[in-house]
Each structure stands twice: as structure tokens, then as C-alpha cells.
Design a protein around this motif. Sequence first.
Motif, PDB file in Angstrom:
ATOM      1  N   THR A 129       4.192  -6.207  -6.720  1.00  0.00           N
ATOM      2  CA  THR A 129       4.703  -4.941  -6.108  1.00  0.00           C
ATOM      3  C   THR A 129       4.313  -4.962  -4.257  1.00  0.00           C
ATOM      4  OG1 THR A 129       4.620  -4.001  -7.805  1.00  0.00           O
ATOM      5  CG2 THR A 129       5.410  -2.566  -6.156  1.00  0.00           C
ATOM      6  N   GLY A 130       3.241  -4.963  -4.174  1.00  0.00           N
ATOM      7  CA  GLY A 130       2.570  -4.890  -2.923  1.00  0.00           C
ATOM      8  C   GLY A 130       3.203  -5.991  -1.697  1.00  0.00           C
ATOM      9  N   MET A 149       6.970  -5.328  -1.214  1.00  0.00           N
ATOM     10  CA  MET A 149       7.347  -4.175  -0.404  1.00  0.00           C
ATOM     11  C   MET A 149       7.181  -4.560   1.010  1.00  0.00           C
ATOM     12  SD  MET A 149       8.456  -1.069   0.125  1.00  0.00           S
ATOM     13  CE  MET A 149       8.359   0.063  -1.297  1.00  0.00           C
ATOM     14  N   ARG A 180       8.869   4.963   5.861  1.00  0.00           N
ATOM     15  CA  ARG A 180       8.180   4.095   4.804  1.00  0.00           C
ATOM     16  C   ARG A 180       9.313   4.278   3.780  1.00  0.00           C
ATOM     17  NH1 ARG A 180       2.948   2.498   2.598  1.00  0.00           N
ATOM     18  NH2 ARG A 180       4.030   0.885   2.412  1.00  0.00           N
ATOM     19  N   GLY A 203       4.723   5.330  -5.432  1.00  0.00           N
ATOM     20  CA  GLY A 203       3.326   4.565  -5.050  1.00  0.00           C
ATOM     21  C   GLY A 203       3.452   4.048  -3.673  1.00  0.00           C
ATOM     22  N   ALA A 204       4.433   4.034  -3.121  1.00  0.00           N
ATOM     23  CA  ALA A 204       4.576   3.373  -1.967  1.00  0.00           C
ATOM     24  C   ALA A 204       3.917   4.016  -0.689  1.00  0.00           C
ATOM     25  CB  ALA A 204       6.115   3.003  -1.533  1.00  0.00           C
ATOM     26  N   ASN A 205       3.952   5.572  -0.764  1.00  0.00           N
ATOM     27  CA  ASN A 205       3.407   6.468  -0.010  1.00  0.00           C
ATOM     28  C   ASN A 205       2.480   7.409  -0.200  1.00  0.00           C
ATOM     29  OD1 ASN A 205       5.826   5.948   2.368  1.00  0.00           O
ATOM     30  ND2 ASN A 205       6.773   6.166   0.334  1.00  0.00           N
ATOM     31  N   ILE A 206       1.489   7.346   0.233  1.00  0.00           N
ATOM     32  CA  ILE A 206       0.472   8.781   0.089  1.00  0.00           C
ATOM     33  C   ILE A 206       0.571   9.626   1.116  1.00  0.00           C
ATOM     34  CG2 ILE A 206      -0.963   7.355  -1.470  1.00  0.00           C
ATOM     35  CD1 ILE A 206      -2.975   6.769   0.730  1.00  0.00           C
ATOM     36  N   GLY A 252       3.869   9.773  -3.116  1.00  0.00           N
ATOM     37  CA  GLY A 252       3.637   8.552  -4.045  1.00  0.00           C
ATOM     38  C   GLY A 252       2.423   8.653  -4.896  1.00  0.00           C
ATOM     39  N   PHE A 253       1.278   9.392  -4.348  1.00  0.00           N
ATOM     40  CA  PHE A 253       0.160   9.184  -5.382  1.00  0.00           C
ATOM     41  C   PHE A 253       0.417   9.999  -6.490  1.00  0.00           C
ATOM     42  CE2 PHE A 253      -4.068  10.441  -6.644  1.00  0.00           C
ATOM     43  CZ  PHE A 253      -5.180   9.366  -6.170  1.00  0.00           C
ATOM     44  N   ASN A 299       2.907   8.087  -8.880  1.00  0.00           N
ATOM     45  CA  ASN A 299       2.254   7.102  -9.580  1.00  0.00           C
ATOM     46  C   ASN A 299       1.442   7.320 -10.596  1.00  0.00           C
ATOM     47  OD1 ASN A 299      -0.020   4.780  -9.873  1.00  0.00           O
ATOM     48  ND2 ASN A 299       1.844   3.842  -8.768  1.00  0.00           N
TER      49      ASN A 299
END
Lengths: 344, 344
Positions: B109-110, B113, B128, B148-151, B231-232, B235
Motif C-alpha cells: 500500500t505504501g 500510494m 493528499r 489510512g492515507a491521512n492522519i 485516516g487514523f 484504519n
Amino acid sequence: MDSHYRISLDAMGGDHGLSVTVSAAIEALKQHSDISLILVGDETQINEKLRELNAQDDSRLTVHHASQTVDMDEPPALALRGKKDSSMRVAINLVKDDKADAAVSAGNTGALMATARFVLKTLPGIDRPAICSPIPSHDGHTHMLDLGANIDSSAEHLYQFAIMGDELARAIDKVDSPKVGLLNIGQEDIKGNEQVKAANRLLKEAPVNYIGYVEGDDIFSDRVDVVVCDGFVGNVALKTTEGLAKMLSNDLKAHFKRTWYTKLMALVAMPVLKALKTQFDPRNYNGASFLGLQGIVIKSHGGADSLSFANAISIARKEAKAEVPKHIRHRLQALVDEGQKQAQ
Amino acid sequence: MDSHYRISLDAMGGDHGLSVTVSAAIEALKQHSDISLILVGDETQINEKLRELNAQDDSRLTVHHASQTVDMDEPPALALRGKKDSSMRVAINLVKDDKADAAVSAGNTGALMATARFVLKTLPGIDRPAICSPIPSHDGHTHMLDLGANIDSSAEHLYQFAIMGDELARAIDKVDSPKVGLLNIGQEDIKGNEQVKAANRLLKEAPVNYIGYVEGDDIFSDRVDVVVCDGFVGNVALKTTEGLAKMLSNDLKAHFKRTWYTKLMALVAMPVLKALKTQFDPRNYNGASFLGLQGIVIKSHGGADSLSFANAISIARKEAKAEVPKHIRHRLQALVDEGQKQAQ
């Protein structure tokens, strides 16, 4: 002399009030020979209920009158200001005045937290109390905190939650060194926000069995005994869990009810389905702890039945027996001392 | 002329690589007459696999060579710098060069992205991209983002997620006016953090069918079609869901396996259990969308099997057909215009 634990009950709180709290009290007395209970609320109504259940002569059961009741949807500030003689408030007053070792209420969470904080005050070094509850897991349960009392928790808050959760797990489960994990998101992408990263650094030095980051699915595994997280995240995780469990249970029932043939299957499979249901029966997990207060307060689900409310009483007993607030105070004091030493 | 959608596949990605991606490609071509697929990866290996499966002559299936493969645990930055001819990167390049309308990868995933952002760039006004995935619910599924892409998402980010999720739900489910909710915690205590409160104010004015705050358990209800969150939080909720579902499924199996009698019950109840399993089969939900990019990228689970990966291809087709990025761009442009008007 054997120890004895006095627990005050908000007899009027919850969706069902007296019809649940009084019978739960009678049940709890049967379960535990080392407790006595104080039913707080409308004296006349409570006595009537006790007579109805043939329990008016139990010496371990006393009634303490309170003239008011906090409504389930009453704003916390209103309850705090306007209901100084509520069953909720008086039950907590008894803890403050050392007439009870713990209080249990099924009343509204916001009002209960506000009242508990106001009456009992937080322990030195605690900014806000946390809500901690057991979540059913593969091998028993996992204690999770915070479940909604705090948002935007700092690293220091998360550190305090870890100490408090550790102490609670010892008290409830009698484990020597509970495994404490910090909730984070996948290791790909981003490995958590600043607060979580800073808390991770603090916890590595903490006097707990810190196992590092855990993810959402670890809550249900045997990897971890205490999961620490911010209250926003914890509350979402808890409600997500409840929602999914409810949907799966409903849909399983619906599938079994579809035709006469599937109904027959349901009859056959019933014992197994019941075993699964018992394993995860939320009533056996009822009782969230308000940790970080100078006294023990246990929040029962508002819709709790007698079995469920009796479980919350059992948790209050365990925490009283283990003197959870005292232990948290001692361990946090060490942290404060450490901080002062460093500041000098 | 009928529309036709070209989808590039990272043939080497995922835990199972070619053995899943090639057979999934063949399956997807059977399902959809309006797509063609480009298998990106080691030419020799892919051709060998195609011959093995008797699919070397399919005119809608082409092979595009790429000499490198991104490992499942490779750090995103390393993949980005060191693997410029990876099957993942080249599959995305094809989208950028307008040789494909969408890319699908089961790779890490990382890295996916990071590569997708670097190659395709984000849409104007998007800081983002967000990860959006369908979550099985009582009446079908709920689209949830960000996963989970953004916190620490700001109110503006949450607003953008709402627009993007709305557009995706229209594309995937063909609903006219998806119900969009903002994930928050219980109405007692504290009603969410500052970002959520500010996002709530923005969304009340947004060109979406905004239904207000939702809680964790609403994800599985029919109250909402799109759930917007940081995202946090997203996820954690997603992984909690996966963990609970896995535990319940395992424990149900264990209960049925306990004795010869319960094993017999399992045989009888099998059709119903299978129906439930099919309803929530995660393979039918495989395919997370990277939204906010100037192009379509779909992330498949790393452990996906052929059925599962074929589902991710179907999602890519739907998004290409609905031209999701174009629609998101238009709707966000309106927001930017509005902002500029106000700034003047």
C-alpha cells in the motif's frame, strides 16, 4: 477480620431503574459474601421493591434516600447544577465520605462522569479520567481505554492511560504483568500521529510490560491485555465492534428464519449457536471503569438487565478489593517525582 | 462506438503474484465485454502463465514488459527511487500516458500510494489522496474514507473526502444521492474534536446529501452510504472490523468442531452458514480506491485470490466508466472558486 466491600448503587439510574438495580443487588449479594450494598434513591419505591422481592430483611442491604433522579438524556452541566440530591450524586457522595468503597450507576455517561469528577476529583497528575472497559477477545477479554472521555489525548495522557489500564487489568484478571499495547495504524503509509509516536517513546521507559504498537485486529487476539488509545479512536472502535456483532447476529438469525427447512436447521444447530452467544454475551462484560478518580465509579450500560448490572457490581468489588485508585496514585506519583527531578 | 475501458494490472504484485493476477485477468475478461487488460511485469513469465492457461491468443489481453518488482515489505521511498521499471510503476505510467484508463495492484500500500502520487499527481485542491473501500453492511455496503492515507485530517480534508466519497458511491452503486455521514463519537460527553465540528459546519453547506454525524455502529446500518473520517480513525475501525469478523468466524468453527455431535450439527447447518459467509465474503469487497489523484488506481488486498482480484478489476472498470477523477475535479473546482470569491 475478613475484608468487606461496601458498594453504593444508583438505584434509579438506567433505562429500567429499580426493576433492574434492586434484583441485581440481591443477585450480587448471593454471588459475593464479602460485600454489602447501599441502594440510593427514592426510599419508598426502593422499600416497596425490596418487599416485593422478599429482601427487606437482608442485613447487607441498606437504603439511602435521594430525592432526585438524573434523566438519561439530561445534559451533564444541568444534572451537576440542578440535581444535588440525585441518586447518582448521592451514591458518589457516599464514596467521597468513605461510607462506600465504590459506586455503580447505569445512568447517563456524561452526567456520571461530570458528577464523579466534581465530587471525587481526579488523582494528582491526572487531567481527565479515562473510561476503560473489557472487550471480548479470543482468549477472554482485552481492557481498552480511553473509550470516549478524552479527545486529542496527548502523549502524557496516553502514558497515564497505560499505567491505569495496567493497574485495572491486574485487579480484574489477577495477572502479574499485563501486556500493554498502544493502538496505531498499519506500518505501511504513516506510522501514527505525533502523539502516538511520542507516547511510544514514553512507554518504552514505563514501568509496564509494554509490547509496542498494536492494530485494530489485535484487540481480539491474545497478543495484548490492555489497549491504550485516544478516546475518539477508542469510542469509534468500540461502537464499530458493537455494530458489526449486532449485524452478524441479526443476519445469522434472518438466514435461519428464511424457510421451514432453515428453521429446522436452526433448531439442530441451537446448542452451538448458544455456546457462541454465551462466549460473547455482552452482559458478562458490562461495567466500564472511570479511572483516574480519587474513588471507584463503575458505569453500567443504560439498558443493562439484572445479570448485566450484577456484573458491574462484581467489577466494583474487584476494584475495591484491589484498591485500584491507591495503586494508580502511587505509580503516577513516581512519574511526577521523576518529572520534578528532571526539571531541577 | 461502444465505450471500452483499458485497465493496466501490476501482474507481479501481491503475495501470490502471477498465479493470481493472470487468472483473475482471464476471469474479468469473461465478466466484462467492454474491457481490455494490460498485464505489466516480466514478459517471459507472464507469457508462460498465459500459455499454461490457454489465454495467449486473447486479443483483449496484452503484455507490457517491466523488469522490476516491488517487494511487499519494501519501504515506499526505496521503491520510488530504486524501482523505476517496476511492474507497479509501469502500470501507473500507462495511466499517466493515457494508455490505460485505470491501474490495479495488489502490491504494498505504501509504495503504491507513493508511486501513484508521484506519477499521477493529485487533483487541484487535493493535498493528499484518500483510501476508500466498501465495508459490508446490512443492506449491501458502506463506502468509508479515509482508511489510512491521512492522519490529523483537517476540516477541509474531511470536506474533500465527502465530495470524493459521494462521487465514488455514485460510480460504484449507481445511486443518485448517496447519504454522506461524518464519523463522530457519542453525543454524551464530548461531541467530537475541533476538526470534526468544523467539518460538520462545512458539510452542511456542501453539495452532497449530508445526513450529519454518524457513530461507529452506523457503518453497518442502512442509515448511511458514505462514512467520512480521519485516516487514523478509519484504519482502526477497518482493522477492528476485520479482527472481530475473523475471531467470530474462527470461534464459530471451533464450537462446531468440538464433538462428533456438534460436527454433525455443522453439516446440517452448513447451507445457512454458507449463505452468511457469502453475504459477507471479503472477496466481494476487495478493491480500495485511491481517490484524489489525476487518474484511477485501485489497491487490491495483498493476499487476494483470483475471485478477489477480479473484483478489484471490476471496481477499476466502474470508476473508469463513471470518470470519477473528472467529476471530483469539477466539484472541487467549485469549492476553490467559492474560496477565491470569498477571499476577494
